[in-house]
Design a protein around this motif. Structure first.
Motif, PDB file in Angstrom:
ATOM      1  N   TYR A   1     -21.945 -39.770 -82.735  1.00 15.18           N
ATOM      2  CA  TYR A   1     -22.013 -38.380 -83.150  1.00 15.18           C
ATOM      3  C   TYR A   1     -20.703 -37.933 -83.764  1.00 15.18           C
ATOM      4  O   TYR A   1     -19.643 -38.473 -83.466  1.00 15.18           O
ATOM      5  CB  TYR A   1     -22.319 -37.480 -81.949  1.00 15.18           C
ATOM      6  CG  TYR A   1     -23.723 -37.641 -81.430  1.00 15.18           C
ATOM      7  CD1 TYR A   1     -24.773 -36.964 -82.039  1.00 15.18           C
ATOM      8  CD2 TYR A   1     -23.992 -38.446 -80.346  1.00 15.18           C
ATOM      9  CE1 TYR A   1     -26.062 -37.100 -81.564  1.00 15.18           C
ATOM     10  CE2 TYR A   1     -25.283 -38.591 -79.858  1.00 15.18           C
ATOM     11  CZ  TYR A   1     -26.322 -37.922 -80.480  1.00 15.18           C
ATOM     12  OH  TYR A   1     -27.589 -38.051 -80.027  1.00 15.18           O
ATOM     13  N   THR A   2     -20.794 -36.910 -84.608  1.00 17.60           N
ATOM     14  CA  THR A   2     -19.643 -36.271 -85.210  1.00 17.60           C
ATOM     15  C   THR A   2     -19.777 -34.773 -84.975  1.00 17.60           C
ATOM     16  O   THR A   2     -20.866 -34.215 -85.124  1.00 17.60           O
ATOM     17  CB  THR A   2     -19.599 -36.538 -86.733  1.00 17.60           C
ATOM     18  OG1 THR A   2     -19.566 -37.939 -86.951  1.00 17.60           O
ATOM     19  CG2 THR A   2     -18.395 -35.884 -87.374  1.00 17.60           C
ATOM     20  N   GLY A   3     -18.676 -34.120 -84.630  1.00 21.92           N
ATOM     21  CA  GLY A   3     -18.700 -32.678 -84.450  1.00 21.92           C
ATOM     22  C   GLY A   3     -18.838 -31.961 -85.773  1.00 21.92           C
ATOM     23  O   GLY A   3     -18.255 -32.372 -86.775  1.00 21.92           O
ATOM     24  N   VAL A   4     -19.624 -30.868 -85.787  1.00 20.31           N
ATOM     25  CA  VAL A   4     -19.848 -30.075 -86.998  1.00 20.31           C
ATOM     26  C   VAL A   4     -19.096 -28.758 -86.897  1.00 20.31           C
ATOM     27  O   VAL A   4     -18.323 -28.403 -87.782  1.00 20.31           O
ATOM     28  CB  VAL A   4     -21.355 -29.826 -87.233  1.00 20.31           C
ATOM     29  CG1 VAL A   4     -21.583 -28.949 -88.440  1.00 20.31           C
ATOM     30  CG2 VAL A   4     -22.095 -31.148 -87.378  1.00 20.31           C
TER      31      VAL A   4
ATOM     32  N   ILE B   1     -15.945 -32.946 -75.138  1.00 11.31           N
ATOM     33  CA  ILE B   1     -14.625 -33.488 -74.816  1.00 11.31           C
ATOM     34  C   ILE B   1     -14.749 -34.766 -73.984  1.00 11.31           C
ATOM     35  O   ILE B   1     -14.118 -35.776 -74.282  1.00 11.31           O
ATOM     36  CB  ILE B   1     -13.775 -32.436 -74.073  1.00 11.31           C
ATOM     37  CG1 ILE B   1     -13.471 -31.267 -75.009  1.00 11.31           C
ATOM     38  CG2 ILE B   1     -12.493 -33.046 -73.535  1.00 11.31           C
ATOM     39  CD1 ILE B   1     -12.931 -30.031 -74.304  1.00 11.31           C
ATOM     40  N   SER B   2     -15.591 -34.733 -72.945  1.00 14.02           N
ATOM     41  CA  SER B   2     -15.691 -35.891 -72.045  1.00 14.02           C
ATOM     42  C   SER B   2     -16.277 -37.128 -72.728  1.00 14.02           C
ATOM     43  O   SER B   2     -15.969 -38.243 -72.344  1.00 14.02           O
ATOM     44  CB  SER B   2     -16.502 -35.540 -70.796  1.00 14.02           C
ATOM     45  OG  SER B   2     -17.858 -35.342 -71.113  1.00 14.02           O
ATOM     46  N   GLN B   3     -17.102 -36.918 -73.757  1.00 12.01           N
ATOM     47  CA  GLN B   3     -17.689 -38.045 -74.483  1.00 12.01           C
ATOM     48  C   GLN B   3     -16.774 -38.559 -75.588  1.00 12.01           C
ATOM     49  O   GLN B   3     -17.076 -39.566 -76.230  1.00 12.01           O
ATOM     50  CB  GLN B   3     -19.047 -37.643 -75.073  1.00 12.01           C
ATOM     51  CG  GLN B   3     -20.092 -37.397 -74.008  1.00 12.01           C
ATOM     52  CD  GLN B   3     -21.422 -36.966 -74.581  1.00 12.01           C
ATOM     53  OE1 GLN B   3     -21.784 -37.332 -75.694  1.00 12.01           O
ATOM     54  NE2 GLN B   3     -22.166 -36.177 -73.825  1.00 12.01           N
TER      55      GLN B   3
ATOM     56  N   ASP C   1     -11.354 -33.791 -82.926  1.00 10.08           N
ATOM     57  CA  ASP C   1     -10.920 -33.025 -81.764  1.00 10.08           C
ATOM     58  C   ASP C   1     -11.545 -31.632 -81.796  1.00 10.08           C
ATOM     59  O   ASP C   1     -11.689 -31.039 -82.862  1.00 10.08           O
ATOM     60  CB  ASP C   1      -9.387 -32.920 -81.770  1.00 10.08           C
ATOM     61  CG  ASP C   1      -8.863 -32.237 -80.537  1.00 10.08           C
ATOM     62  OD1 ASP C   1      -8.652 -31.004 -80.604  1.00 10.08           O
ATOM     63  OD2 ASP C   1      -8.671 -32.914 -79.523  1.00 10.08           O
ATOM     64  N   LEU C   2     -11.915 -31.121 -80.641  1.00  8.63           N
ATOM     65  CA  LEU C   2     -12.552 -29.807 -80.533  1.00  8.63           C
ATOM     66  C   LEU C   2     -11.766 -28.719 -81.262  1.00  8.63           C
ATOM     67  O   LEU C   2     -12.343 -27.880 -81.945  1.00  8.63           O
ATOM     68  CB  LEU C   2     -12.722 -29.438 -79.056  1.00  8.63           C
ATOM     69  CG  LEU C   2     -13.425 -28.115 -78.773  1.00  8.63           C
ATOM     70  CD1 LEU C   2     -14.883 -28.178 -79.197  1.00  8.63           C
ATOM     71  CD2 LEU C   2     -13.322 -27.760 -77.308  1.00  8.63           C
TER      72      LEU C   2
END
Length: 64
Positions: free
Chosen positions: A4-7, A38-40, A45-46
């Motif tokens: 996954y990638t953060g959007v 965060i844990s995954q 970075d968030l």
């Protein structure tokens, strides 16, 4: 498990990050709790994700 990638991160009026929208390689999106993001160890970075305001404590299905 898919990569996954953060959007973006969904931020409440009080500044709390409630959800993070993530996308897999096939383009499927889902919202997860910030603590799970965060844990995954999902990247980026968030704190690097763009913010989207939300009035909802829970993710809205189909939002994207």
């Amino acid at each position: 498990m898919s990569e996954y990638t953060g959007v973006h991160r969904e931020v409440m009026k009080d500044g709390a990050v409630k959800h993070v929208l993530i996308r897999d390689a096939a383009g499927n999106e889902q919202s997860i709790a910030a603590k799970d993001y965060i844990s995954q160890g999902i990247e980026p970075d968030l704190n690097e994700l763009p913010e989207v305001s939300t009035d909802s404590e829970f993710p809205v299905a189909g939002k994207g």
